[in-house]
Write a protein that holds these residues in place. Structure first.
Motif, PDB file in Angstrom:
ATOM      1  N   ARG A 160      14.696  37.034  54.970  1.00 34.72           N
ATOM      2  CA  ARG A 160      13.506  36.165  55.073  1.00 34.72           C
ATOM      3  C   ARG A 160      12.338  36.911  55.729  1.00 34.72           C
ATOM      4  O   ARG A 160      11.208  36.847  55.264  1.00 34.72           O
ATOM      5  N   SER A 169       8.975  36.019  47.667  1.00 38.86           N
ATOM      6  CA  SER A 169      10.168  35.216  47.932  1.00 38.86           C
ATOM      7  C   SER A 169      11.368  36.145  48.153  1.00 38.86           C
ATOM      8  O   SER A 169      11.344  37.321  47.765  1.00 38.86           O
ATOM      9  N   SER A 170      12.419  35.585  48.728  1.00 42.30           N
ATOM     10  CA  SER A 170      13.644  36.366  48.962  1.00 42.30           C
ATOM     11  C   SER A 170      14.241  36.853  47.646  1.00 42.30           C
ATOM     12  O   SER A 170      14.711  37.990  47.550  1.00 42.30           O
ATOM     13  N   ARG A 171      14.233  35.995  46.617  1.00 43.64           N
ATOM     14  CA  ARG A 171      14.782  36.395  45.309  1.00 43.64           C
ATOM     15  C   ARG A 171      13.957  37.510  44.682  1.00 43.64           C
ATOM     16  O   ARG A 171      14.495  38.453  44.106  1.00 43.64           O
ATOM     17  N   ASN A 172      12.635  37.404  44.788  1.00 42.09           N
ATOM     18  CA  ASN A 172      11.764  38.443  44.240  1.00 42.09           C
ATOM     19  C   ASN A 172      11.964  39.756  45.007  1.00 42.09           C
ATOM     20  O   ASN A 172      12.010  40.832  44.411  1.00 42.09           O
ATOM     21  N   ALA A 174      14.707  40.709  46.459  1.00 39.22           N
ATOM     22  CA  ALA A 174      15.989  41.267  46.029  1.00 39.22           C
ATOM     23  C   ALA A 174      15.842  42.008  44.705  1.00 39.22           C
ATOM     24  O   ALA A 174      16.396  43.104  44.531  1.00 39.22           O
ATOM     25  N   ARG A 175      15.108  41.440  43.763  1.00 35.01           N
ATOM     26  CA  ARG A 175      14.903  42.097  42.470  1.00 35.01           C
ATOM     27  C   ARG A 175      14.160  43.425  42.640  1.00 35.01           C
ATOM     28  O   ARG A 175      14.553  44.451  42.088  1.00 35.01           O
TER      29      ARG A 175
END
Length: 182
Positions: A160, A169-172, A174-175
């Motif tokens: 975070r 974002s956290s997902r972005n 990670a990508r």
């Protein structure tokens, strides 16, 4: 007894070396191999019926040549009591620190690790190998974040917190992290 890596894992080890390792173990020595030194332990029969590892690039050969061994390609080292094996040369350092910790305690192992400028214990396995180079320069989305995180590596950083710093974002995150670091 510590058995260093072989010059060429594809070549059978010298019979005199194999005999010396076997004799030391039979006399009660704890035997540890570093990297491809596992092939010497295997030839001596010390790994039969045991779980063992070696450098990831040689695990298939170890498994093929010595089918009585349960080869684990995903660990840094294996401690099977009187016989120990490690993956690559850096994992050999992990194994040696493990031996120091087991024989002399955590404080001694931590002091030694500090002197060597290595972590006292690494979690994980050989999957730490990163096939893609870490991106550098201003041409990727994490160009500012990675140096910022490295400057703060001595303290825990949450996903975070990293995502907030990167403005995503956290997902972005990670990508992008996977794309940049592999």
């Amino acid at each position: 007894m510590i058995v260093p890596s072989c010059r060429d894992a594809a070549e059978p080890p010298a019979p005199s070396l194999v005999a010396a390792v076997r004799a030391a173990h039979e006399a009660g020595a704890r035997v540890a191999s570093l990297c491809t030194g596992a092939f010497i332990l295997a030839e001596a029969g010390l790994l039969d019926g045991r779980r063992a590892t070696t450098h990831w690039a040689h695990t298939a050969l170890l498994r093929e040549r010595y089918p009585a061994i349960e080869v684990d390609p995903d660990v840094l080292y294996i401690d099977d009591g009187d016989v120990l094996t490690s993956a690559g040369k850096a994992a050999g350092m992990d194994l040696c620190l493990h031996l120091v910790r087991a024989d002399h305690g955590t404080a001694v192992a931590n002091a030694l690790a500090r002197t060597l400028v290595v972590p006292p214990h690494r979690q994980g396995g050989q999957a730490q190998f990163i096939p893609a180079a870490v991106g550098h320069g201003p041409d990727h989305a994490l160009a500012d974040l990675l140096p910022w995180a490295l400057d703060r590596i001595s303290r825990p950083l949450t996903v975070r917190e990293l995502a907030r710093k990167a403005g995503m974002s956290s997902r972005n995150l990670a990508r992008h992290f996977h794309a940049v670091t592999g």
